[in-house]
Design a protein around this motif. Structure first.
Motif, PDB file in Angstrom:
ATOM      1  N   ARG A  27       0.829  -1.094   0.121  1.00 37.34           N
ATOM      2  CA  ARG A  27      -0.074   0.095  -0.078  1.00 37.34           C
ATOM      3  C   ARG A  27       0.838   1.388   0.064  1.00 37.34           C
ATOM      4  O   ARG A  27       1.747   1.533   0.907  1.00 37.34           O
ATOM      5  CB  ARG A  27      -0.882   0.157   1.028  1.00 37.34           C
ATOM      6  CG  ARG A  27      -1.958   1.095   1.298  1.00 37.34           C
ATOM      7  CD  ARG A  27      -3.003   0.645   2.052  1.00 37.34           C
ATOM      8  NE  ARG A  27      -3.875  -0.165   1.864  1.00 37.34           N
ATOM      9  CZ  ARG A  27      -4.966  -0.094   1.004  1.00 37.34           C
ATOM     10  NH1 ARG A  27      -5.049   0.690   0.304  1.00 37.34           N
ATOM     11  NH2 ARG A  27      -5.771  -1.305   0.713  1.00 37.34           N
ATOM     12  N   VAL A  28       0.845   2.001  -0.913  1.00 37.74           N
ATOM     13  CA  VAL A  28       1.674   3.256  -1.264  1.00 37.74           C
ATOM     14  C   VAL A  28       0.726   4.274  -1.492  1.00 37.74           C
ATOM     15  O   VAL A  28       0.010   4.487  -2.384  1.00 37.74           O
ATOM     16  CB  VAL A  28       2.639   3.247  -2.359  1.00 37.74           C
ATOM     17  CG1 VAL A  28       3.393   4.345  -2.616  1.00 37.74           C
ATOM     18  CG2 VAL A  28       3.460   1.973  -2.407  1.00 37.74           C
ATOM     19  N   VAL A  29       0.747   5.418  -0.534  1.00 40.82           N
ATOM     20  CA  VAL A  29      -0.115   6.546  -0.630  1.00 40.82           C
ATOM     21  C   VAL A  29      -1.543   6.414  -0.825  1.00 40.82           C
ATOM     22  O   VAL A  29      -2.405   6.581  -1.373  1.00 40.82           O
ATOM     23  CB  VAL A  29       0.446   7.447  -1.644  1.00 40.82           C
ATOM     24  CG1 VAL A  29      -0.258   8.916  -1.238  1.00 40.82           C
ATOM     25  CG2 VAL A  29       1.803   7.717  -1.528  1.00 40.82           C
ATOM     26  N   PHE A  80      11.503   2.045  -2.866  1.00 43.66           N
ATOM     27  CA  PHE A  80      11.711   3.069  -1.477  1.00 43.66           C
ATOM     28  C   PHE A  80      10.735   2.344  -0.519  1.00 43.66           C
ATOM     29  O   PHE A  80      11.111   2.163   0.511  1.00 43.66           O
ATOM     30  CB  PHE A  80      11.606   4.438  -1.804  1.00 43.66           C
ATOM     31  CG  PHE A  80      11.642   5.127  -0.439  1.00 43.66           C
ATOM     32  CD1 PHE A  80      12.887   5.526  -0.009  1.00 43.66           C
ATOM     33  CD2 PHE A  80      10.427   5.557   0.163  1.00 43.66           C
ATOM     34  CE1 PHE A  80      12.733   6.165   1.202  1.00 43.66           C
ATOM     35  CE2 PHE A  80      10.451   6.308   1.314  1.00 43.66           C
ATOM     36  CZ  PHE A  80      11.681   6.505   2.072  1.00 43.66           C
ATOM     37  N   PHE A  81       9.617   1.919  -1.016  1.00 51.15           N
ATOM     38  CA  PHE A  81       8.846   1.342   0.108  1.00 51.15           C
ATOM     39  C   PHE A  81       8.771  -0.026   0.101  1.00 51.15           C
ATOM     40  O   PHE A  81       8.166  -0.748   1.270  1.00 51.15           O
ATOM     41  CB  PHE A  81       7.212   1.705  -0.569  1.00 51.15           C
ATOM     42  CG  PHE A  81       6.895   2.727  -0.741  1.00 51.15           C
ATOM     43  CD1 PHE A  81       6.250   3.758   0.486  1.00 51.15           C
ATOM     44  CD2 PHE A  81       7.134   3.458  -1.704  1.00 51.15           C
ATOM     45  CE1 PHE A  81       6.042   5.185   0.448  1.00 51.15           C
ATOM     46  CE2 PHE A  81       6.830   5.037  -1.987  1.00 51.15           C
ATOM     47  CZ  PHE A  81       6.305   5.744  -0.831  1.00 51.15           C
TER      48      PHE A  81
END
Length: 105
Positions: A27-29, A80-81
């Protein structure tokens, strides 16, 4: 190879299996995204080869190369996540760019 005196053979019975990375859903943003996990070594070669392609085809295929670089940038941002091997992947990306710009294909 034949001109150099080598014989060439072909067979359909040989297989080569290798891992190209795993995909995880993160889950990204607020959005679910598929995050690709490549090893730092694979990331290095992918970036280096993209630099070589860019050097060779920039004037002939600028839109294709822009799309490939955008995809590479998006992948690195999503990495990055990922957190697993994040720093090593970023370092491999920078080294791939350096080698892609300073060495010959």
């Amino acid at each position: 190879l034949r001109q150099a005196g080598y014989q060439t053979w072909a067979t359909c019975e040989v297989g080569l299996s290798h891992a190209i990375g795993q995909t995880q859903v993160r889950r990204v943003v607020g959005w679910q995204r598929h995050v690709k996990q490549h090893s730092p070594l694979r990331r290095f070669y992918m970036t280096r080869n993209l630099c070589w392609l860019s050097r060779a085809y920039l004037l002939r295929e600028p839109r294709l190369l822009l799309r490939l670089w955008c995809e590479q940038g998006k992948t690195m941002l999503l990495a990055f996540f990922n957190r697993q091997h994040w720093w090593r992947n970023q370092r491999a990306f920078v080294q791939g760019v350096w080698h892609g710009l300073t060495t010959k294909p």
